[in-house]
Design a protein around this motif. Structure first.
Motif, mmCIF file in Angstrom:
data_model
loop_
_atom_site.group_PDB
_atom_site.id
_atom_site.type_symbol
_atom_site.label_atom_id
_atom_site.label_comp_id
_atom_site.label_asym_id
_atom_site.label_seq_id
_atom_site.Cartn_x
_atom_site.Cartn_y
_atom_site.Cartn_z
ATOM 1 N N LEU A 314 0.823 -1.197 0.000
ATOM 2 C CA LEU A 314 0.000 0.000 0.000
ATOM 3 C C LEU A 314 0.865 1.258 0.000
ATOM 4 C CD1 LEU A 314 -2.716 -0.941 2.662
ATOM 5 C CD2 LEU A 314 -2.807 -1.262 0.172
ATOM 6 N N THR A 315 0.344 2.327 -0.572
ATOM 7 C CA THR A 315 1.019 3.625 -0.474
ATOM 8 C C THR A 315 0.705 4.248 0.879
ATOM 9 O OG1 THR A 315 -0.845 4.887 -1.352
ATOM 10 C CG2 THR A 315 0.709 3.937 -2.958
ATOM 11 N N LEU A 316 1.463 5.291 1.231
ATOM 12 C CA LEU A 316 1.194 5.968 2.499
ATOM 13 C C LEU A 316 -0.191 6.603 2.496
ATOM 14 C CD1 LEU A 316 4.627 7.637 3.392
ATOM 15 C CD2 LEU A 316 3.789 5.334 3.889
ATOM 16 N N ASP A 317 -0.632 7.126 1.351
ATOM 17 C CA ASP A 317 -1.980 7.689 1.248
ATOM 18 C C ASP A 317 -3.030 6.611 1.522
ATOM 19 O OD1 ASP A 317 -1.083 10.212 0.681
ATOM 20 O OD2 ASP A 317 -1.238 9.994 -1.495
ATOM 21 N N GLU A 318 -2.825 5.418 0.989
ATOM 22 C CA GLU A 318 -3.786 4.327 1.174
ATOM 23 C C GLU A 318 -3.818 3.856 2.626
ATOM 24 O OE1 GLU A 318 -3.649 2.309 -3.293
ATOM 25 O OE2 GLU A 318 -2.143 1.755 -1.788
ATOM 26 N N ILE A 319 -2.642 3.809 3.257
ATOM 27 C CA ILE A 319 -2.588 3.404 4.664
ATOM 28 C C ILE A 319 -3.309 4.435 5.527
ATOM 29 C CG2 ILE A 319 -1.070 2.923 6.629
ATOM 30 C CD1 ILE A 319 1.048 2.004 4.589
ATOM 31 N N ALA A 320 -3.091 5.726 5.231
ATOM 32 C CA ALA A 320 -3.749 6.786 5.989
ATOM 33 C C ALA A 320 -5.267 6.694 5.841
ATOM 34 C CB ALA A 320 -3.246 8.149 5.522
ATOM 35 N N ALA A 321 -5.735 6.463 4.604
ATOM 36 C CA ALA A 321 -7.178 6.359 4.368
ATOM 37 C C ALA A 321 -7.765 5.154 5.095
ATOM 38 C CB ALA A 321 -7.448 6.269 2.864
ATOM 39 N N ARG A 322 -7.044 4.059 5.096
ATOM 40 C CA ARG A 322 -7.545 2.847 5.748
ATOM 41 C C ARG A 322 -7.769 3.075 7.233
ATOM 42 N NH1 ARG A 322 -4.409 -2.862 5.273
ATOM 43 N NH2 ARG A 322 -5.637 -3.002 3.355
ATOM 44 N N HIS A 323 -6.897 3.818 7.875
ATOM 45 C CA HIS A 323 -6.974 3.978 9.325
ATOM 46 C C HIS A 323 -7.538 5.318 9.763
ATOM 47 C CE1 HIS A 323 -4.928 0.194 9.720
ATOM 48 N NE2 HIS A 323 -3.948 0.625 8.943
ATOM 49 N N GLY A 324 -7.952 6.145 8.802
ATOM 50 C CA GLY A 324 -8.611 7.390 9.139
ATOM 51 C C GLY A 324 -7.720 8.401 9.824
ATOM 52 N N VAL A 325 -6.448 8.466 9.415
ATOM 53 C CA VAL A 325 -5.511 9.435 9.971
ATOM 54 C C VAL A 325 -4.882 10.217 8.827
ATOM 55 C CG1 VAL A 325 -5.006 8.033 11.998
ATOM 56 C CG2 VAL A 325 -3.594 7.796 9.955
ATOM 57 N N THR A 326 -4.144 11.258 9.162
ATOM 58 C CA THR A 326 -3.508 12.072 8.128
ATOM 59 C C THR A 326 -2.262 11.378 7.574
ATOM 60 O OG1 THR A 326 -2.059 13.271 9.641
ATOM 61 C CG2 THR A 326 -4.297 14.139 9.324
ATOM 62 N N VAL A 327 -1.898 11.773 6.368
ATOM 63 C CA VAL A 327 -0.671 11.239 5.768
ATOM 64 C C VAL A 327 0.540 11.665 6.594
ATOM 65 C CG1 VAL A 327 0.813 11.266 3.721
ATOM 66 C CG2 VAL A 327 -1.669 11.185 3.458
ATOM 67 N N GLY A 328 0.467 12.874 7.184
ATOM 68 C CA GLY A 328 1.557 13.330 8.038
ATOM 69 C C GLY A 328 1.788 12.407 9.221
ATOM 70 N N THR A 329 0.692 11.921 9.804
ATOM 71 C CA THR A 329 0.819 10.964 10.917
ATOM 72 C C THR A 329 1.492 9.687 10.452
ATOM 73 O OG1 THR A 329 -1.123 11.841 12.050
ATOM 74 C CG2 THR A 329 -0.475 9.590 12.584
ATOM 75 N N ILE A 330 1.080 9.202 9.275
ATOM 76 C CA ILE A 330 1.665 7.972 8.739
ATOM 77 C C ILE A 330 3.146 8.177 8.426
ATOM 78 C CG2 ILE A 330 1.591 6.299 6.851
ATOM 79 C CD1 ILE A 330 -0.715 6.067 8.840
ATOM 80 N N ARG A 331 3.493 9.343 7.878
ATOM 81 C CA ARG A 331 4.914 9.616 7.593
ATOM 82 C C ARG A 331 5.742 9.595 8.878
ATOM 83 N NH1 ARG A 331 5.737 11.111 2.423
ATOM 84 N NH2 ARG A 331 3.954 11.988 1.269
ATOM 85 N N SER A 332 5.208 10.179 9.936
ATOM 86 C CA SER A 332 5.917 10.180 11.215
ATOM 87 C C SER A 332 6.099 8.754 11.736
ATOM 88 C CB SER A 332 5.141 11.018 12.227
ATOM 89 O OG SER A 332 5.755 10.963 13.490
ATOM 90 N N GLN A 333 5.046 7.938 11.616
ATOM 91 C CA GLN A 333 5.120 6.560 12.097
ATOM 92 C C GLN A 333 6.082 5.719 11.262
ATOM 93 O OE1 GLN A 333 0.948 5.670 11.961
ATOM 94 N NE2 GLN A 333 0.582 6.337 14.065
ATOM 95 N N ILE A 334 6.098 5.942 9.940
ATOM 96 C CA ILE A 334 6.985 5.143 9.087
ATOM 97 C C ILE A 334 8.447 5.492 9.356
ATOM 98 C CG2 ILE A 334 7.112 6.656 7.047
ATOM 99 C CD1 ILE A 334 6.686 2.841 7.005
ATOM 100 N N LYS A 335 8.723 6.773 9.698
ATOM 101 C CA LYS A 335 10.090 7.142 10.064
ATOM 102 C C LYS A 335 10.529 6.387 11.317
ATOM 103 C CE LYS A 335 10.175 11.810 8.078
ATOM 104 N NZ LYS A 335 10.241 13.266 8.378
ATOM 105 N N SER A 336 9.614 6.265 12.276
ATOM 106 C CA SER A 336 9.935 5.525 13.494
ATOM 107 C C SER A 336 10.158 4.051 13.190
ATOM 108 C CB SER A 336 8.802 5.694 14.513
ATOM 109 O OG SER A 336 9.095 5.015 15.705
ATOM 110 N N VAL A 337 9.342 3.484 12.292
ATOM 111 C CA VAL A 337 9.511 2.076 11.895
ATOM 112 C C VAL A 337 10.868 1.878 11.228
ATOM 113 C CG1 VAL A 337 8.649 0.251 10.391
ATOM 114 C CG2 VAL A 337 7.041 1.640 11.700
ATOM 115 N N PHE A 338 11.266 2.803 10.337
ATOM 116 C CA PHE A 338 12.575 2.708 9.689
ATOM 117 C C PHE A 338 13.691 2.693 10.734
ATOM 118 C CE2 PHE A 338 11.179 4.881 5.465
ATOM 119 C CZ PHE A 338 10.631 3.682 5.034
#
Length: 362
Positions: A314-338
């Motif tokens: 999934l793209t970050l946009d798709e992940i954000a839409a799936r969980h009802g959060v902003t793309v910015g939140t997903i970007r922050s979380q993916i940085k932590s995962v990295f």
């Protein structure tokens, strides 16, 4: 100033809870009118972990990562071969001391000068170094000061022994937990030495070779070179080394090897710089649950969901839409995962997770 018996009690408590060491080091320094102290564990030429009091914090992390291997202090102290604390003036001239990275790159910047230190051997080849410092302008440590520090040394040594034994028990338990869900696994230290291994990985003779001095190698030369590089860079979250790669067995049957750096709460003073080596079939018939993956990588539940979305492609946009959060939140979380997995790109993270599991997203 903490009284002797109270401080001794807290030294033993810190053996089980590494978060107590900064206050213990502060009080140990205070027992001899010092600013504070630091406790470190070392194997061969690698510093494995450290905890320090607040007074020693300025510049400490940078020095331990970049300058600690260049100081002459440890080598000269060990050459004394003394079962006790020694003042730095016993092994350095004043000019040498001021020029040494210990002071030039760390101590002086933190407002520190005189140091007293000791090295304590513990099982498995490690040794523990304890150092206390005084601020610039204070006198060097007297014989009486060193004698007071020496009174604590047997307790510091026993605490180190206890911590090392508890460490091995925890690492063995981690390897056995992975065996219970069918994953061959071993725990490696910062130099690649095997600290614990389960029976499943010990049986993978078609893919692995066991070398002298508790070392492990892959039979596939190209994959083994990738493993050696990944081990060397295990503590560097920005490293370019691949940490998940296919390995051909002696009969040509492929598996995927993952080197998973230990991060966050998975590490303590006596467990710095280690990683989990896990092996999965190229097409795994069953998958470990999300709780296991969260534990291996020290992910939060939200981070695990993001990682699962990446594994699905999934793209970050798709992940954000799936969980009802902003793309910015997903970007922050993916940085932590990295940072926690050692991956540098989404494709690398997907490769790391794909052979193990698709993390449940609900």
């Amino acid at each position: 100033m903490a009284d002797f018996e109270n401080l001794v009690d807290r030294i033993y408590e810190a053996a089980a809870d590494a978060d107590l060491w900064p206050q213990v080091m502060h009080d140990l320094g205070g027992a001899v009118d010092g600013a504070g102290g630091i406790i470190l564990t070392r194997r061969s030429d690698a510093w494995l972990g450290w905890r320090y009091s607040a007074a020693l914090a300025p510049g400490a992390e940078e020095f331990m990562r970049d300058g600690a291997t260049r100081t002459q202090a440890t080598a000269r102290m060990l050459a004394l071969n003394r079962a006790g604390f020694a003042d730095a003036q016993e092994v350095f001239t004043e000019e040498e001391y001021l020029a040494d990275p210990l002071i030039a790159e760390w101590g002086a910047l933190a407002g520190l000068h005189h140091a007293a230190a000791t090295a304590i051997p513990v099982p498995s080849g490690d040794f523990v170094v304890v150092q206390v410092n005084r601020r610039i302008g204070q006198q060097c440590f007297s014989r009486g000061d060193l004698a007071r520090l020496d009174a604590f040394r047997p307790h510091l040594a026993r605490a180190g022994l206890l911590a090392a034994r508890w460490r091995l028990q925890k690492l063995r338990a981690a390897a056995e937990a992975l065996a219970m869900i069918g994953l061959p696994a071993a725990v490696l230290d910062a130099t690649g030495k095997v600290l614990a291994a389960n029976a499943l990985i010990e049986g993978l003779r078609s893919h692995l070779m066991w070398l002298p001095k508790d070392r492990i190698a892959l039979v596939d030369p190209a994959a083994n070179e990738l493993l050696r590089r990944a081990i060397a860079e295990v503590d560097d979250p920005t490293a370019s080394s691949v940490r998940s790669f296919p390995v051909k067995g002696a009969a040509g049957d492929p598996v995927v090897v993952h080197l998973i750096p230990a991060t966050g709460t998975a590490r303590d003073l006596f467990e710095g710089g280690f990683s989990v080596l896990a092996v999965t079939p190229l097409a795994a018939p069953s998958a470990p649950d999300a709780a296991l993956i969260q534990g291996l990588f020290d992910l939060t539940a939200a981070e695990a969901r993001v990682a699962g979305g990446v594994a699905e492609g999934l793209t970050l946009d798709e992940i954000a839409a799936r969980h009802g959060v902003t793309v910015g939140t997903i970007r922050s979380q993916i940085k932590s995962v990295f940072a926690k997995t050692g991956a540098a790109r989404q494709s690398q993270l997907a490769a790391l997770l794909a052979a193990q599991t698709k993390i449940p997203l609900k």
